[in-house]
Write an enzyme that holds these catalytic residues in place. Structure first.
Site, PDB file in Angstrom:
ATOM      1  N   LYS A  33       0.810  -1.186   0.000  1.00 21.17           N
ATOM      2  CA  LYS A  33       0.000   0.000   0.000  1.00 21.17           C
ATOM      3  C   LYS A  33       0.857   1.254   0.000  1.00 21.17           C
ATOM      4  CE  LYS A  33      -3.600  -2.268   2.681  1.00 21.17           C
ATOM      5  NZ  LYS A  33      -4.179  -2.418   3.992  1.00 21.17           N
ATOM      6  N   GLY A  34       2.082   1.103   0.451  1.00 23.87           N
ATOM      7  CA  GLY A  34       2.939   2.260   0.685  1.00 23.87           C
ATOM      8  C   GLY A  34       3.209   3.147  -0.502  1.00 23.87           C
ATOM      9  N   GLU A  62       7.932   1.810  -5.913  1.00 20.45           N
ATOM     10  CA  GLU A  62       7.898   1.492  -4.486  1.00 20.45           C
ATOM     11  C   GLU A  62       8.123   2.750  -3.669  1.00 20.45           C
ATOM     12  OE1 GLU A  62       6.838  -0.013  -2.048  1.00 20.45           O
ATOM     13  OE2 GLU A  62       7.971  -1.884  -1.849  1.00 20.45           O
ATOM     14  N   ASP A  63       7.648   2.743  -2.426  1.00 19.75           N
ATOM     15  CA  ASP A  63       7.811   3.913  -1.569  1.00 19.75           C
ATOM     16  C   ASP A  63       9.238   4.065  -1.062  1.00 19.75           C
ATOM     17  OD1 ASP A  63       7.616   1.700   0.126  1.00 19.75           O
ATOM     18  OD2 ASP A  63       6.153   2.603   1.472  1.00 19.75           O
ATOM     19  N   ASP A  76      14.991   0.065   1.739  1.00 21.91           N
ATOM     20  CA  ASP A  76      15.900   0.123   2.886  1.00 21.91           C
ATOM     21  C   ASP A  76      16.818  -1.098   2.872  1.00 21.91           C
ATOM     22  OD1 ASP A  76      13.926  -1.642   3.832  1.00 21.91           O
ATOM     23  OD2 ASP A  76      13.178  -0.241   5.306  1.00 21.91           O
ATOM     24  N   ARG A  86      -0.046   7.583   6.483  1.00 28.27           N
ATOM     25  CA  ARG A  86       0.148   7.538   5.029  1.00 28.27           C
ATOM     26  C   ARG A  86      -0.329   8.818   4.346  1.00 28.27           C
ATOM     27  NH1 ARG A  86       1.425   2.261   3.489  1.00 28.27           N
ATOM     28  NH2 ARG A  86       0.496   0.611   4.731  1.00 28.27           N
TER      29      ARG A  86
END
Length: 186
Positions: A50-51, A106-107, A110, A172
């Protein structure tokens, strides 16, 4: 967002890392670059839910090329602090990517473990090209040899929320990237 709403959510934010104006300006620059690079190509943009949904919407609406849009929901096994990088597909794309140029949007990248595994899975479907686009890159946390092909911002190892990124499903909808106060998640 009303002033009350901004104040209510902002109380959990230690500081703003990247403001909305800066984010939107950088997204436009990236959209222009991607439009030039993918003009005339059979492009599929995949949003990792969802990010990435806020970033995905802002980026794709600024791109001036034909594209198919699709969505994928994935889950990584492991505890909340660390991903195992093993990807479980909760909802797969409906579009065939064989022979097409694919942008996985993608958000944040990392550790890189999840996106590395996802890139391998999607690569088995024989796209013409497969590249990763991230709003944020956090290289200090990288655990494997992967970098985003395109990124908007590199950030330090801080707990970032907003513009799609969440903590426990919240934050969000913040219009900026903020650093969450440790007292909220500890």
């Amino acid at each position: 967002m009303t002033d009350f709403g901004k104040e209510y959510m902002a109380r959990d934010i230690d500081h703003v890392l990247i403001d909305e104006e800066t984010i939107l300006k950088r997204i436009q620059e990236l959209a222009d670059r991607l439009s030039n690079e993918y003009r005339g190509k059979d492009l599929v943009c995949i949003c990792i839910l969802k990010g990435a949904v806020v970033f995905y919407a802002e980026l794709t609406k600024r791109m001036s090329v034909h594209m198919k849009m699709d969505f994928m929901s994935i889950s990584s096994y492991g505890d909340a602090e660390k991903t195992s990088g093993i990807v479980r597909i909760m909802s797969d794309i409906n579009t065939s990517i064989t022979g097409k140029h694919v942008l996985v949007i993608e958000d944040i990248m990392d550790s890189g473990l999840t996106l590395n595994h996802l890139k391998t899975l999607l690569g088995e479907r024989k796209p013409a090209s497969l590249k990763i686009v991230c709003l944020l890159d956090k290289p200090s946390r990288r655990e494997c040899d992967i970098t985003p092909d395109y990124k908007c911002f590199e950030i330090p190892n801080e707990f970032a929320v907003g513009f799609g990124l969440d903590y426990a499903g919240k934050y969000r909808n913040l219009p900026y990237i903020g650093v969450l106060k440790p007292c909220v998640y500890q």
